[in-house]
Write an enzyme that holds these catalytic residues in place. Structure first.
Site, mmCIF file in Angstrom:
data_model
loop_
_atom_site.group_PDB
_atom_site.id
_atom_site.type_symbol
_atom_site.label_atom_id
_atom_site.label_comp_id
_atom_site.label_asym_id
_atom_site.label_seq_id
_atom_site.Cartn_x
_atom_site.Cartn_y
_atom_site.Cartn_z
ATOM 1 N N ARG A 65 4.056 2.003 3.157
ATOM 2 C CA ARG A 65 4.235 3.148 2.797
ATOM 3 C C ARG A 65 4.799 2.687 1.393
ATOM 4 N NH1 ARG A 65 5.803 6.889 -0.140
ATOM 5 N NH2 ARG A 65 5.982 8.855 0.424
ATOM 6 N N GLU A 84 -1.195 14.571 -2.190
ATOM 7 C CA GLU A 84 -1.969 14.657 -1.251
ATOM 8 C C GLU A 84 -3.098 15.445 -1.483
ATOM 9 O OE1 GLU A 84 -0.073 12.686 1.901
ATOM 10 O OE2 GLU A 84 1.887 12.877 0.873
ATOM 11 N N ARG A 98 5.140 3.361 9.673
ATOM 12 C CA ARG A 98 4.981 2.366 8.576
ATOM 13 C C ARG A 98 5.573 1.948 7.982
ATOM 14 N NH1 ARG A 98 2.349 7.520 5.108
ATOM 15 N NH2 ARG A 98 4.652 8.417 5.680
#
Length: 172
Positions: free
Chosen positions: A89, A97, A134
Site C-alpha cells: 500500500r 477507487e 498490506r
C-alpha cells in the site's frame, strides 16, 4: 427497577466515552477525512508517454530500498502486488477507487511505471502494515519515488495517517 435503569444508562455513557476516546487516541478520523477522492486527469493521458518520459521529469529519491521484487499486479493507483508475495500500500497517498473519476488514469500511471518491472520498497518503519495486512511503503522505480510522483502529477491526494516515517506533504 430504578437502579437497573440508572446502571444501564451509566454503562451506555461509559461505553460511548470509551469509543470516542479510542477514536481520539488513534487519531484516524481526526487526521484523514478524505473519502471518494477524484481528479480530472483524462483516462488516456499517459498513453502516449513512456515510463522513461515520466521518470525523466523527477529527481532521485532520498528513500532507501529495503526490499526489491517484480510488480506482478496493480490493483489501483495506491496498491500493488509483488512477486515475493507482498501486497504494498503506497503510504501517504490516496488515489480514486474503482468507479470514481480518475481511477483509470491513476491506475494506468502506476501500471506504466511498475507492472512486470523490478521495483523497490522503502517500508514505513513506524507503521509496517495497514489493517488489511498490506505493507506500507514508498515504491521506488529507477530511484524515483512513485508516491511522490502521484502527488505531483495531481492524480493522488495526501493521506497522512501517523505514525509514519514519511511526510507526504514534503512531496507535493
Amino acid at each position: 427497577m430504578i437502579s437497573i435503569k440508572i446502571n444501564v444508562s451509566k454503562t451506555i455513557i461509559v461505553l460511548l466515552l470509551l469509543v470516542v476516546g479510542l477514536g481520539l487516541l488513534t487519531g484516524v478520523s481526526a487526521r484523514y477525512v478524505g473519502d471518494g477522492y477524484s481528479h480530472n486527469v483524462a483516462d488516456n493521458y499517459y498513453d502516449s508517454m513512456s515510463a522513461q518520459d515520466i521518470l525523466n521529469k523527477y529527481n532521485d529519491t532520498t528513500c532507501h530500498a529495503e526490499e526489491t521484487a517484480v510488480c506482478t499486479k496493480v490493483v489501483d493507483g495506491d496498491t500493488i502486488y509483488l512477486s515475493n508475495g507482498d501486497k504494498i500500500r503506497l503510504v501517504g497517498v490516496n488515489t480514486p477507487e474503482r468507479g470514481v473519476q480518475g481511477y483509470k488514469a491513476s491506475k494506468e500511471f502506476v501500471k506504466k511505471l511498475c507492472l512486470n518491472k523490478q521495483v523497490s520498497v522503502d517500508v514505513d518503519d513506524k507503521k509496517h502494515s495497514d489493517k488489511y495486512g498490506r505493507t506500507l511503503g514508498v515504491v521506488i522505480v529507477d530511484n524515483k519515488n512513485v508516491n511522490e510522483m502521484l502527488l505531483k502529477e495531481g492524480i493522488a491526494e495526501v493521506m497522512y495517517i501517523p505514525p509514519s516515517e514519511f511526510n507526504p506533504y514534503s512531496w507535493q
